[in-house]
Write a protein that holds these residues in place. Structure first.
Motif, PDB file in Angstrom:
ATOM      1  N   SER A   1       0.977  -1.264  -0.080  1.00 44.80           N
ATOM      2  CA  SER A   1       0.043   0.049   0.141  1.00 44.80           C
ATOM      3  C   SER A   1       0.714   1.274   0.000  1.00 44.80           C
ATOM      4  O   SER A   1       1.642   1.362   0.665  1.00 44.80           O
ATOM      5  CB  SER A   1      -0.907   0.006   1.114  1.00 44.80           C
ATOM      6  OG  SER A   1      -1.468   1.300   1.502  1.00 44.80           O
TER       7      SER A   1
ATOM      8  N   ASP B   1      -2.597   3.858  -5.307  1.00 42.29           N
ATOM      9  CA  ASP B   1      -3.454   4.548  -4.037  1.00 42.29           C
ATOM     10  C   ASP B   1      -2.877   5.766  -3.531  1.00 42.29           C
ATOM     11  O   ASP B   1      -3.142   6.223  -2.517  1.00 42.29           O
ATOM     12  CB  ASP B   1      -3.812   3.554  -2.890  1.00 42.29           C
ATOM     13  CG  ASP B   1      -2.545   2.952  -2.282  1.00 42.29           C
ATOM     14  OD1 ASP B   1      -1.292   3.110  -2.749  1.00 42.29           O
ATOM     15  OD2 ASP B   1      -2.756   2.399  -1.419  1.00 42.29           O
TER      16      ASP B   1
ATOM     17  N   PRO C   1     -12.583   6.888   2.984  1.00 39.40           N
ATOM     18  CA  PRO C   1     -11.861   6.041   2.297  1.00 39.40           C
ATOM     19  C   PRO C   1     -10.957   6.770   1.204  1.00 39.40           C
ATOM     20  O   PRO C   1     -10.055   6.158   0.827  1.00 39.40           O
ATOM     21  CB  PRO C   1     -13.350   6.070   1.131  1.00 39.40           C
ATOM     22  CG  PRO C   1     -14.576   5.897   2.183  1.00 39.40           C
ATOM     23  CD  PRO C   1     -13.893   6.918   3.228  1.00 39.40           C
TER      24      PRO C   1
ATOM     25  N   LYS D   1      -8.085   5.191   3.943  1.00 42.35           N
ATOM     26  CA  LYS D   1      -8.172   3.878   3.900  1.00 42.35           C
ATOM     27  C   LYS D   1      -7.814   3.344   2.737  1.00 42.35           C
ATOM     28  O   LYS D   1      -7.147   2.357   2.487  1.00 42.35           O
ATOM     29  CB  LYS D   1      -9.641   3.476   4.382  1.00 42.35           C
ATOM     30  CG  LYS D   1     -10.144   3.181   5.604  1.00 42.35           C
ATOM     31  CD  LYS D   1     -11.333   2.422   5.743  1.00 42.35           C
ATOM     32  CE  LYS D   1     -12.558   3.413   5.552  1.00 42.35           C
ATOM     33  NZ  LYS D   1     -13.857   2.561   5.661  1.00 42.35           N
ATOM     34  N   LYS D   2      -8.078   4.043   1.504  1.00 37.35           N
ATOM     35  CA  LYS D   2      -7.838   3.516  -0.049  1.00 37.35           C
ATOM     36  C   LYS D   2      -6.915   4.329  -0.614  1.00 37.35           C
ATOM     37  O   LYS D   2      -6.327   3.773  -1.590  1.00 37.35           O
ATOM     38  CB  LYS D   2      -9.144   3.254  -0.536  1.00 37.35           C
ATOM     39  CG  LYS D   2     -10.050   2.433   0.306  1.00 37.35           C
ATOM     40  CD  LYS D   2     -11.503   2.252  -0.497  1.00 37.35           C
ATOM     41  CE  LYS D   2     -12.389   1.231   0.240  1.00 37.35           C
ATOM     42  NZ  LYS D   2     -13.860   1.130  -0.478  1.00 37.35           N
ATOM     43  N   LEU D   3      -7.111   5.585  -0.698  1.00 38.78           N
ATOM     44  CA  LEU D   3      -6.394   6.667  -1.530  1.00 38.78           C
ATOM     45  C   LEU D   3      -5.925   7.936  -0.877  1.00 38.78           C
ATOM     46  O   LEU D   3      -6.837   8.482  -0.050  1.00 38.78           O
ATOM     47  CB  LEU D   3      -7.612   6.809  -2.526  1.00 38.78           C
ATOM     48  CG  LEU D   3      -7.284   7.836  -3.685  1.00 38.78           C
ATOM     49  CD1 LEU D   3      -6.231   7.104  -4.621  1.00 38.78           C
ATOM     50  CD2 LEU D   3      -8.419   8.230  -4.433  1.00 38.78           C
TER      51      LEU D   3
END
Length: 745
Positions: free
Chosen positions: A510, A532, A683, A710-712
């Protein structure tokens, strides 16, 4: 029934001309300066509207105003009226009366009802409401109950405006005048005239500077002891707002003298009187950087009490001979961990195993570490083992979002600390030392957010023998409120702790996790190779702002199939083109624009609409089931100009109603400062970084912003600004003495 206002003006100004008008709409309002651009209608111009500019923040659309000012010409916008001062007056025409009543000024009357009332009573409408309010039942659709509500609202509005004549004459804005009236009622004028500095402590939104301006207007001397003592307490309060629990006495004296423009000797004399009266607390505390190793520290009373009590409560808890989880004193750990593996399907790393053992055997323990190091899995393992021994488990976090995330990660219900304590109106908890929380294990996540006052209330409410586990990332920004509780507790050798350092393989893929650790280590984020983590380089702050709006409203939703409300803009500062204030305006225009026929409400420089993302900016213990707290985020779900209120659905799934005169408790939250984002997770996060926020560019600020995603993560702005943030370790520590209190014998 009038109210006056004025804008800041040069001392020498030509006498003004008078313009009678009805305020139709506000096209621009600057919250910081009060400068307003509005469109007004006059009898002479008929349907054509005139532009007026000046300080008009207190006036609502529909009100009739008598403006004093001068005519001028703007090179781009043409002829306009520059306002020196204004007075609100009752309208004289039928059209004006209808517009006035339908403006939402009087609770219970909206545009449709206003039209009906004026159709029935005509030019006599306002006289009837004033003198014969019971006749309102003659209007179709108005029963006795609603008639009574309108009459009460009219009387309150009239009383407020009478007080405003005085208050605005001494420089108080409309919104603050309403708040003063709500606090003191008919005693408002007497208190403002004789005890103006009470306003700073009694009325939210009024600080020392406003109270001082009022005090000067009513004739309080510049070197009055009343003024200097209030100024000392203000200086300490400002320090608390910046995170400090106390100020060293030399700093306090110098800062207060500068703020008050009086001699240090006078400040020292008034400080001695304040200490004698126990208005502040003076105590020697350790400081290695000064000769002799101690400094005289001056505290506001609540912070001294809280720091002393928190240290005492933690040590009592740690050293308690009682144990509410005795099953883990002599447990077979090999057997327990083997059983745990069958439940979770994964092995614990050595650090995680150490943390599990510590939390279940020590009465107080701290678990810290960065993203991807397995804090959540460790906590879940602790809870699983405790539950297997039928322990009563309570999970808490400082914010609603953090509590929700904790519930999702552990499968065990979590609450905010405020709800756990069952805070009552006024802020006193139902749970305290005499009525502790019934729990064997209490786990508090996002503990870096715990400020001194809240931490003290929480720890005081933990029963002897219970186990407390504080979980958090100590490298994030410290709490918004005063103190550095997690850092101070970790620095105290008396408190057991484990720091997780190993990044797990899955997390290594990540860009969010890898770059968070790079930033924390003082290294530039790696942009290439991660799906991400993105950087849009742009140097100009205005261009940065425009790009942020495009990314939030169009690019990210299109590419990543995310709703714009799941994309949070986190910015270092409030001001400037790429600050939260301006970005909220531009993002609102893109995501919740004005729609004809849809209700909206202007409050100062802000316009609230259904669908707006908003954030609470103060603790209000009188709202909701257990209060609404600073940092609570929600969405506006309803807005009624008739009832003069709007409804917000919070991230804790609670519906909260706000009266229109309470709207200064809310700000838009399309963009928020990084400080306000603590404890939350989104998110996607978009972070504008420009050189205009130079003084705030620090490593822990960028690290905190990145770890909220969390994601991006999308960084937008100057490469130079990012480089400065990465290499700037941050300003000095806050003035706290909790570590000292936890380690002194």
């Amino acid at each position: 029934m009038t109210a006056t206002g004025s804008s800041l003006a040069p001392a020498a100004r030509p006498p003004g001309v008078v313009l009678e008008a009805v305020l139709e709409r506000i096209t621009y309002a600057n919250e910081e300066t009060g400068y307003t651009i509005a469109r007004v209608a006059t009898e002479r111009t008929g349907p054509d509207l005139l532009t007026v500019v000046g300080s008009l923040l207190g006036v609502q659309p529909g009100e009739s105003v008598r403006l004093v000012g001068r005519w001028g010409s703007h090179p781009k916008y043409g002829r306009q009226f520059e306002v020196y001062s204004y007075t609100t007056v009752l309208p004289a025409t039928i059209q004006g009366i209808e517009r006035y009543l339908g403006s939402g000024l009087i609770k219970g009357i909206g545009p449709k009802m206003a039209a009906r009332i004026v159709e029935h009573f005509g030019a006599e409408t306002l006289r009837v409401i004033e003198e014969e309010a019971d006749r309102l039942v003659e209007v179709p659709g108005l029963g006795p109950k609603r008639t009574k509500l309108i009459a009460v609202a009219w009387e309150e509005q009239k009383a407020i405006k009478e007080v405003m004549v005085f208050l605005q004459g001494v420089g108080v804005s409309t919104s603050l005048a309403v708040r003063i009236y709500k606090k003191y009622g008919d005693g408002s004028i007497s208190i403002v005239r004789n005890q103006p500095y009470r306003l700073a402590s009694d009325v939210w939104g009024i600080g020392f500077k406003t109270a001082d301006t009022i005090a000067q207007a009513v004739g309080i001397p510049h070197d009055s002891p009343q003024r200097v003592q209030a100024g000392i307490q203000y200086t300490l309060s400002e320090a608390a707002d910046n995170g400090h629990c106390y100020l060293p006495e030399p700093n306090l004296v110098a800062d207060a003298a500068e703020i008050l423009k009086v001699s240090k000797e006078l400040v020292q004399t008034c400080l001695a009187d304040l200490v004698a009266e126990e208005g502040v607390i003076r105590e020697e505390v350790p400081n290695a950087s000064v000769e002799g190793g101690v400094i005289p520290a001056v505290y506001l009373v609540p912070f001294h009490r809280a720091e002393s009590a928190l240290a005492g409560s933690l040590l009592r808890l740690l050293r308690s001979s009682h144990d509410r989880m005795p099953a883990f004193v002599d447990v077979d750990w090999a057997k327990a961990l083997a059983w745990l593996r069958t439940r979770t399907g994964a092995d614990l790393a050595d650090e995680q195993e150490q943390a599990v053992r510590l939390a279940l055997t020590a009465k107080v323990a701290v678990l810290t570490g960065g993203p991807g190091c397995g804090k959540s899995f460790t906590v879940k393992s602790i809870i699983t083992l405790a539950a297997a021994k039928q322990a009563k488990i309570v999970l808490a976090a400082p914010t609603g979002r953090a509590a929700k995330r904790m519930t999702e990660l552990t499968g065990h219900p979590a609450a905010t600390v405020h709800r756990l304590l069952k805070l009552r109106p006024g802020g006193d908890p139902s749970h305290d030392r005499d009525n502790p929380i019934d729990a064997d294990l209490i786990v508090v996540d996002e503990a870096s957010m715990l400020d001194l006052i809240l931490a003290n209330k929480l720890i005081k409410a933990i029963a002897p023998g219970a186990h407390l586990l504080l979980v958090g990332d100590v490298d994030q920004l410290p709490s918004v409120g005063a103190g550095e509780v997690l850092r101070d507790v970790l620095a105290a050798e008396t408190i057991p702790r484990v720091r997780l350092t190993k990044i797990f393989r899955q997390a290594q893929e990540s860009g969010v996790v890898v770059n968070a650790h790079r930033i924390n280590a003082g290294q530039a984020p790696a942009i290439d190779g991660y799906p991400d983590f993105f950087l849009f380089p742009v140097d100009d702050p205005e261009a940065t702002s425009e790009l942020v709006v495009d990314i939030v409203a169009r690019r990210v939703p299109r590419k990543f199939k995310l709703h714009p409300r799941d994309i949070q803009v986190l910015t270092p500062m409030h001001r400037g083109p790429a600050g939260a204030g301006n970005l909220n305006l531009t993002l609102q225009q893109a995501l919740a624009p004005h729609r004809e026929g849809m209700p909206e409400r202007r409050h100062g420089a802000r316009v609230f609409r259904v669908g707006d993302k908003v954030i609470q900016i103060r603790n209000n213990y009188d709202k909701g089931v257990a209060g609404v707290f600073n940092g609570t985020v929600g969405v506006v779900t309803a807005l009624s100009t008739d009832d003069r209120q709007l409804a917000v659905r919070t991230d804790e799934d609670e519906d909260i109603t706000y009266e229109f005169d309470e709207l200064d408790e809310l700000q838009h939250a399309y963009a928020i400062t990084v400080h306000r984002s603590q404890g939350s997770e989104y998110p996607a996060v978009v972070v504008p970084l420009t050189m205009s926020s130079y003084t705030l560019l620090q490593r822990n600020l960028l690290y905190t912003a990145v770890t909220r995603a969390k994601k991006l993560v999308v960084l937008v702005g100057s490469r130079k600004a990012i480089a400065i943030a990465v290499r700037t370790a941050g300003t000095g520590r806050r003035h706290t003495a909790l570590t000292h209190r936890l380690t002194k014998t």
